[in-house]
Design a protein around this motif. Structure first.
Motif, PDB file in Angstrom:
ATOM      1  N   LEU A  32     -51.975  32.481  21.635  1.00 50.29           N
ATOM      2  CA  LEU A  32     -52.447  33.792  22.092  1.00 50.29           C
ATOM      3  C   LEU A  32     -51.791  34.874  21.247  1.00 50.29           C
ATOM      4  CD1 LEU A  32     -54.002  35.363  24.393  1.00 50.29           C
ATOM      5  CD2 LEU A  32     -51.788  35.510  25.538  1.00 50.29           C
ATOM      6  N   SER A  33     -52.573  35.927  20.909  1.00 56.75           N
ATOM      7  CA  SER A  33     -52.026  37.048  20.160  1.00 56.75           C
ATOM      8  C   SER A  33     -52.727  38.325  20.586  1.00 56.75           C
ATOM      9  CB  SER A  33     -52.188  36.836  18.648  1.00 56.75           C
ATOM     10  OG  SER A  33     -53.557  36.743  18.309  1.00 56.75           O
ATOM     11  N   ASN A  34     -52.082  39.459  20.343  1.00 60.46           N
ATOM     12  CA  ASN A  34     -52.711  40.750  20.613  1.00 60.46           C
ATOM     13  C   ASN A  34     -53.895  40.935  19.683  1.00 60.46           C
ATOM     14  OD1 ASN A  34     -50.973  41.626  22.667  1.00 60.46           O
ATOM     15  ND2 ASN A  34     -49.444  42.241  21.163  1.00 60.46           N
ATOM     16  N   HIS A  35     -54.949  41.537  20.211  1.00 56.28           N
ATOM     17  CA  HIS A  35     -56.160  41.706  19.410  1.00 56.28           C
ATOM     18  C   HIS A  35     -55.986  42.856  18.426  1.00 56.28           C
ATOM     19  CE1 HIS A  35     -60.191  42.396  18.116  1.00 56.28           C
ATOM     20  NE2 HIS A  35     -60.263  43.568  18.718  1.00 56.28           N
ATOM     21  N   ASP A  36     -55.878  42.534  17.145  1.00 57.42           N
ATOM     22  CA  ASP A  36     -55.866  43.557  16.104  1.00 57.42           C
ATOM     23  C   ASP A  36     -57.204  43.559  15.369  1.00 57.42           C
ATOM     24  OD1 ASP A  36     -53.206  44.341  16.633  1.00 57.42           O
ATOM     25  OD2 ASP A  36     -52.474  42.620  15.518  1.00 57.42           O
ATOM     26  N   SER A  37     -57.564  42.419  14.869  1.00 60.29           N
ATOM     27  CA  SER A  37     -58.859  42.263  14.216  1.00 60.29           C
ATOM     28  C   SER A  37     -59.250  40.795  14.316  1.00 60.29           C
ATOM     29  CB  SER A  37     -58.793  42.710  12.754  1.00 60.29           C
ATOM     30  OG  SER A  37     -57.856  41.911  12.039  1.00 60.29           O
ATOM     31  N   LEU A  38     -60.537  40.541  14.278  1.00 62.28           N
ATOM     32  CA  LEU A  38     -61.051  39.181  14.383  1.00 62.28           C
ATOM     33  C   LEU A  38     -61.559  38.732  13.020  1.00 62.28           C
ATOM     34  CD1 LEU A  38     -63.055  39.521  17.730  1.00 62.28           C
ATOM     35  CD2 LEU A  38     -60.860  38.395  17.411  1.00 62.28           C
ATOM     36  N   ASP A  39     -61.116  37.540  12.588  1.00 62.80           N
ATOM     37  CA  ASP A  39     -61.611  37.001  11.321  1.00 62.80           C
ATOM     38  C   ASP A  39     -62.246  35.622  11.498  1.00 62.80           C
ATOM     39  OD1 ASP A  39     -59.379  35.450  11.824  1.00 62.80           O
ATOM     40  OD2 ASP A  39     -58.188  36.308  10.202  1.00 62.80           O
ATOM     41  N   PHE A  40     -62.085  35.029  12.689  1.00 61.69           N
ATOM     42  CA  PHE A  40     -62.685  33.735  13.025  1.00 61.69           C
ATOM     43  C   PHE A  40     -62.339  32.677  11.967  1.00 61.69           C
ATOM     44  CE2 PHE A  40     -65.376  37.064  14.859  1.00 61.69           C
ATOM     45  CZ  PHE A  40     -65.298  36.727  16.190  1.00 61.69           C
ATOM     46  N   THR A  41     -61.040  32.562  11.707  1.00 61.06           N
ATOM     47  CA  THR A  41     -60.567  31.571  10.738  1.00 61.06           C
ATOM     48  C   THR A  41     -59.581  30.578  11.356  1.00 61.06           C
ATOM     49  OG1 THR A  41     -58.801  33.064  10.033  1.00 61.06           O
ATOM     50  CG2 THR A  41     -60.857  33.145   8.785  1.00 61.06           C
ATOM     51  N   GLY A  42     -59.336  30.667  12.665  1.00 58.58           N
ATOM     52  CA  GLY A  42     -58.409  29.731  13.304  1.00 58.58           C
ATOM     53  C   GLY A  42     -58.871  28.294  13.139  1.00 58.58           C
ATOM     54  N   TYR A  43     -57.932  27.407  12.808  1.00 56.13           N
ATOM     55  CA  TYR A  43     -58.315  26.022  12.526  1.00 56.13           C
ATOM     56  C   TYR A  43     -58.100  25.085  13.717  1.00 56.13           C
ATOM     57  CZ  TYR A  43     -53.295  25.410  11.763  1.00 56.13           C
ATOM     58  OH  TYR A  43     -51.919  25.389  11.914  1.00 56.13           O
ATOM     59  N   GLN A  44     -57.621  25.620  14.848  1.00 61.16           N
ATOM     60  CA  GLN A  44     -57.477  24.830  16.069  1.00 61.16           C
ATOM     61  C   GLN A  44     -57.758  25.741  17.260  1.00 61.16           C
ATOM     62  OE1 GLN A  44     -57.159  21.674  16.299  1.00 61.16           O
ATOM     63  NE2 GLN A  44     -55.583  20.767  15.021  1.00 61.16           N
ATOM     64  N   THR A  45     -58.199  25.147  18.378  1.00 58.42           N
ATOM     65  CA  THR A  45     -58.480  25.930  19.587  1.00 58.42           C
ATOM     66  C   THR A  45     -57.754  25.305  20.766  1.00 58.42           C
ATOM     67  OG1 THR A  45     -60.682  26.476  18.757  1.00 58.42           O
ATOM     68  CG2 THR A  45     -60.288  26.852  21.086  1.00 58.42           C
ATOM     69  N   ASN A  46     -56.970  26.130  21.475  1.00 62.94           N
ATOM     70  CA  ASN A  46     -56.274  25.680  22.676  1.00 62.94           C
ATOM     71  C   ASN A  46     -56.524  26.709  23.776  1.00 62.94           C
ATOM     72  OD1 ASN A  46     -54.562  24.761  24.688  1.00 62.94           O
ATOM     73  ND2 ASN A  46     -52.931  24.205  23.270  1.00 62.94           N
ATOM     74  N   ILE A  47     -57.585  26.507  24.554  1.00 60.04           N
ATOM     75  CA  ILE A  47     -57.973  27.450  25.601  1.00 60.04           C
ATOM     76  C   ILE A  47     -56.947  27.441  26.734  1.00 60.04           C
ATOM     77  CG2 ILE A  47     -59.743  27.977  27.328  1.00 60.04           C
ATOM     78  CD1 ILE A  47     -61.816  26.896  25.344  1.00 60.04           C
ATOM     79  N   THR A  48     -56.478  26.278  27.112  1.00 55.97           N
ATOM     80  CA  THR A  48     -55.508  26.160  28.212  1.00 55.97           C
ATOM     81  C   THR A  48     -54.253  26.966  27.928  1.00 55.97           C
ATOM     82  OG1 THR A  48     -56.323  23.953  28.749  1.00 55.97           O
ATOM     83  CG2 THR A  48     -54.149  24.542  29.582  1.00 55.97           C
ATOM     84  N   LYS A  49     -53.706  26.809  26.724  1.00 57.27           N
ATOM     85  CA  LYS A  49     -52.471  27.501  26.365  1.00 57.27           C
ATOM     86  C   LYS A  49     -52.664  29.018  26.390  1.00 57.27           C
ATOM     87  CE  LYS A  49     -48.920  27.608  22.743  1.00 57.27           C
ATOM     88  NZ  LYS A  49     -48.546  27.073  21.408  1.00 57.27           N
ATOM     89  N   ALA A  50     -53.824  29.489  25.924  1.00 54.26           N
ATOM     90  CA  ALA A  50     -54.079  30.932  25.883  1.00 54.26           C
ATOM     91  C   ALA A  50     -54.143  31.516  27.293  1.00 54.26           C
ATOM     92  CB  ALA A  50     -55.379  31.199  25.132  1.00 54.26           C
ATOM     93  N   ILE A  51     -54.850  30.848  28.217  1.00 57.19           N
ATOM     94  CA  ILE A  51     -54.970  31.365  29.583  1.00 57.19           C
ATOM     95  C   ILE A  51     -53.629  31.304  30.308  1.00 57.19           C
ATOM     96  CG2 ILE A  51     -56.084  30.999  31.822  1.00 57.19           C
ATOM     97  CD1 ILE A  51     -58.561  30.063  30.377  1.00 57.19           C
ATOM     98  N   GLN A  52     -52.877  30.220  30.106  1.00 56.32           N
ATOM     99  CA  GLN A  52     -51.558  30.116  30.746  1.00 56.32           C
ATOM    100  C   GLN A  52     -50.614  31.204  30.244  1.00 56.32           C
ATOM    101  OE1 GLN A  52     -50.549  26.040  29.829  1.00 56.32           O
ATOM    102  NE2 GLN A  52     -51.353  25.267  31.767  1.00 56.32           N
ATOM    103  N   ALA A  53     -50.652  31.504  28.947  1.00 55.05           N
ATOM    104  CA  ALA A  53     -49.813  32.581  28.411  1.00 55.05           C
ATOM    105  C   ALA A  53     -50.222  33.926  28.992  1.00 55.05           C
ATOM    106  CB  ALA A  53     -49.916  32.605  26.883  1.00 55.05           C
ATOM    107  N   LEU A  54     -51.520  34.133  29.171  1.00 54.96           N
ATOM    108  CA  LEU A  54     -52.013  35.390  29.733  1.00 54.96           C
ATOM    109  C   LEU A  54     -51.581  35.539  31.190  1.00 54.96           C
ATOM    110  CD1 LEU A  54     -53.680  37.665  28.532  1.00 54.96           C
ATOM    111  CD2 LEU A  54     -55.724  36.614  29.479  1.00 54.96           C
ATOM    112  N   GLU A  55     -51.572  34.431  31.923  1.00 49.36           N
ATOM    113  CA  GLU A  55     -51.150  34.499  33.326  1.00 49.36           C
ATOM    114  C   GLU A  55     -49.657  34.799  33.446  1.00 49.36           C
ATOM    115  OE1 GLU A  55     -52.569  31.156  35.654  1.00 49.36           O
ATOM    116  OE2 GLU A  55     -54.256  32.449  36.172  1.00 49.36           O
TER     117      GLU A  55
END
Length: 675
Positions: A116-139
């Motif tokens: 998870l990171s603060n939204h600065d700009s989107l480039d859609f170049t991430g090479y892995q996706t972890n939805i669970t980790k992002a939501i848990q960090a946000l919570e």
């Protein structure tokens, strides 16, 4: 607000101050002097009493707290692969500019791929996706606030805990917004490829290919394997709505020594949208021969079977049990394990010394230490008679090669005659003796070198018990065999010990971390933790070079080369201060897991919404999402009352008045001659 009791206390303080001042100055001096001094003393006493009473009043303020709307945007490359990167940007702009949502919510935007990171700009170049980790960090960020999460994603997670199950523990409602076309298209892909990393020269090696088909029509294609432009294998495959997978098994011939990069291709059909998942690269290293190891013995013991099984747990090693009386020479083996040597081993040890061949001595109760000491192998054992149980203690500072503790503290003891092992030259201990609960610095398993000859000693019989204990703890012999496999690999190599050693893989499959490690020793062969190491990496195809610093981590210097693209590379690790270098080659295979998807994972996103009491929407449903968020009673503005206690009169002012009044009174008394 001043209350009635404050007024009463102030009146009481004034009366007391008046009485004190009259008592002190009544009928003292002239009338004018009496009045001025009494007034000053009244002010001083009254100020002191007000300070002691410390009057405070309570003020109320109200804070308006809006519920938080966290907009979480998938920044992985699969969004661009599905051609939904612009739609994601457009949807994000609509939310960011909507006044109604900003009036009801505190809108915050974040992006994520692997983290998870603060939204600065989107480039859609991430090479892995972890939805669970992002939501848990946000919570964790919003654990004490009323929070709603809008998730813009295709739902295709590539690593981490599965969010459809982890979502049962999420507290905030999640509103997934599907980025992708849910229409099912025909798609052929290589879902899995099983192949060994190594093969023997002039032998065949097996390949297993798993192919899946999505769609509702019959599909015919061809599976091919290439080495460069050379076609090595071809086979037709057919799929139907009822038969959506196929397994292809074949064997290829290893006709070249070294690393071979091959390619599996499932020929795409005209209707396919994504052809990236039709191709998969793999590499295999062809080795010329196995390491042959002789276990030379004069006794029969369970240790011998355990050693043979450990040796042959690696397909590139073979073990032969040789009776010392039948020993014929050294020419057929790369390493010799001498199990409990006696005088019968004299000819074997003399040949090992004269030909500088590597060996490993395993001792026990039948070992003739008087004979071994007389053979002048660089060590002596001062046997004191009697039998002792030696427990192992792991040495984390062993630096000759990398090792890991396989829970040696839980292993049973080895048996050996009581005594102490001494070396004439430097030795490196892998394991120390532990007697009962006391760790010692005496050698139990150690290595040493004599010129180009490498040797090791294990004091005590019963290593078969260690292997059994490791199996019971791990339900497998892998940890034990890997640990001692590293020792066997070190002893089997004829390379002399270098001050700079490098650990790396010959090839990386593109989905794992590309890391290279190095160890650097000073002239006394002690690990140098303060050296400056750097690595220069050159792409063989483009001839471009990059230089990276290597950072000390744990007991090794390390560099992460995940930023490199797929290709063939050569590298040089150097210590500039001492002009010491080590070189090698590796290959990064082309593979992008984010480009393996042709559709969003609608099913799991729906489960995520259901488990968190949210609602799933599609990328064109902004108005519907907005209406539901505005109408949802769970997200209410909260007013918090804040009570603040403040002093009725600031104590700094009172202190200033007190100092001033006392000072003036003192000067007047001095002037009037009352002091």
């Amino acid at each position: 607000m001043i209350e009635i009791h404050h007024v009463l206390y102030l009146l009481g303080a004034a009366v007391i101050a008046l009485l004190v001042s009259l008592f002190l100055y009544f009928k003292k001096g002239k009338k004018q002097q009496f009045i001025s001094l009494a007034i000053l003393r009244f002010i001083s006493v009254f100020t002191i009493l007000v300070l002691l009473l410390n009057f405070q009043f309570t003020s109320k303020t109200y804070d308006t707290i809006l519920p938080t709307l966290s907009v979480l945007v998938d920044n992985s490359s699969s969004i661009k692969t599905l051609n939904f990167d612009k739609k994601a940007q457009q949807f994000l702009e609509e939310i960011s500019e909507d006044k109604d949502l900003h009036n009801k919510f505190s809108v915050e935007t974040y992006s994520f791929s692997s983290d998870l990171s603060n939204h600065d700009s989107l480039d859609f170049t991430g090479y892995q996706t972890n939805i669970t980790k992002a939501i848990q960090a946000l919570e964790r960020v919003h654990r004490n606030t009323n929070n709603a999460i809008v998730l813009l994603s295709d739902g295709n997670q590539t690593f981490g805990a599965d969010y459809q199950y982890a979502s049962k523990g999420f507290k905030a409602p999640v509103f997934p917004l599907v980025l992708g076309d849910s229409t099912t298209y025909v798609d052929l892909k290589i879902s899995q490829l099983n192949v060994n990393k190594y093969a023997y020269f002039k032998n065949k090696f097996p390949i297993e290919i798993f192919i899946t088909a999505e769609g509702n029509t019959d599909v015919n294609s061809v599976v091919k394997i290439f080495n460069g432009s050379q076609l090595l294998f071809s086979e037709k495959v057919s799929f139907s709505p009822e038969n959506t997978s196929a397994i292809i098994n074949t064997e290829l011939f290893a006709d070249k020594i070294g690393i071979q990069t091959l390619k599996v291709v499932v020929e795409p059909i005209s209707e396919e949208k994504n052809t990236e998942n039709n191709t998969k690269f793999f590499a295999i290293e062809v080795i010329d021969q196995k390491s042959k190891i002789a276990i030379v013995t004069d006794v029969r013991h369970p240790d011998i079977g355990a050693l043979k099984q450990t040796i042959e747990s690696n397909e590139f090693r073979t073990a032969t049990i040789v009776d010392v009386r039948d020993f014929k020479g050294l020419q057929d083996y790369q390493l010799f394990i001498l199990y409990q040597p006696t005088t019968a081993f004299k000819a074997v040890i003399e040949q090992l010394k004269s030909q500088q061949q590597n060996y490993w001595i395993v001792t026990g109760l039948d070992t003739n230490w008087q004979f071994l000491n007389a053979m002048e192998l660089g060590f002596t054992y001062n046997s004191e008679g009697g039998v002792e149980d030696f427990l192992p203690a792991f040495n984390p500072n062993f630096q000759t090669f990398s090792t890991e503790d396989i829970n040696f503290s839980a292993f049973p003891p080895l048996e050996e005659s009581l005594g102490t092992l001494s070396f004439f030259e430097e030795n490196q201990d892998l394991l120390f003796k532990r007697i009962g609960a006391i760790n010692t610095d005496e050698s139990l398993l150690t290595t040493f070198e004599n010129g180009e000859q490498k040797a090791a000693i294990l004091l005590g019989e019963g290593i078969w018990k260690w292997r059994a204990a490791s199996f019971l703890a791990n339900e497998s012999n892998e940890a034990f065999d890997t640990y001692f496999g590293k020792l066997l690999q070190y002893l089997s190599s004829k390379k002399r010990r270098e001050r700079l050693t490098v650990n790396y893989e010959s090839f990386y499959d593109g989905s794992k971390a590309v890391k290279i490690q190095a160890s650097f020793f000073d002239k006394n062969y002690e690990l140098n933790k303060n050296a400056s190491l750097e690595i220069s990496v050159k792409n063989k195809n483009t001839t471009t070079s990059k230089t990276f610093p290597m950072l000390y981590s744990g007991n090794m210097y390390e560099v992460d080369l995940n930023s490199l693209a797929a290709g063939d590379y050569e590298f040089t690790v150097s210590v500039p201060a001492e002009n010491i270098k080590a070189s090698g080659n590796f290959t990064i295979l082309k593979y992008d897991v984010e480009q393996q998807f042709v559709n969003p994972d609608v099913k799991r996103l729906q489960i995520l919404a259901d488990n968190t009491s949210g609602t799933m929407f599609y990328y064109h449903d902004f108005l519907e999402l907005k209406e539901q968020l505005l109408a949802d009673d769970r997200f209410q503005t909260v007013q918090k009352e804040k009570l603040t206690k403040e002093p009725l009169i600031d104590w700094q002012w009172l202190l200033g008045i007190l100092v001033l009044s006392l000072s003036v009174e003192w000067f007047l008394r001095k002037y009037y001659g009352l002091i």
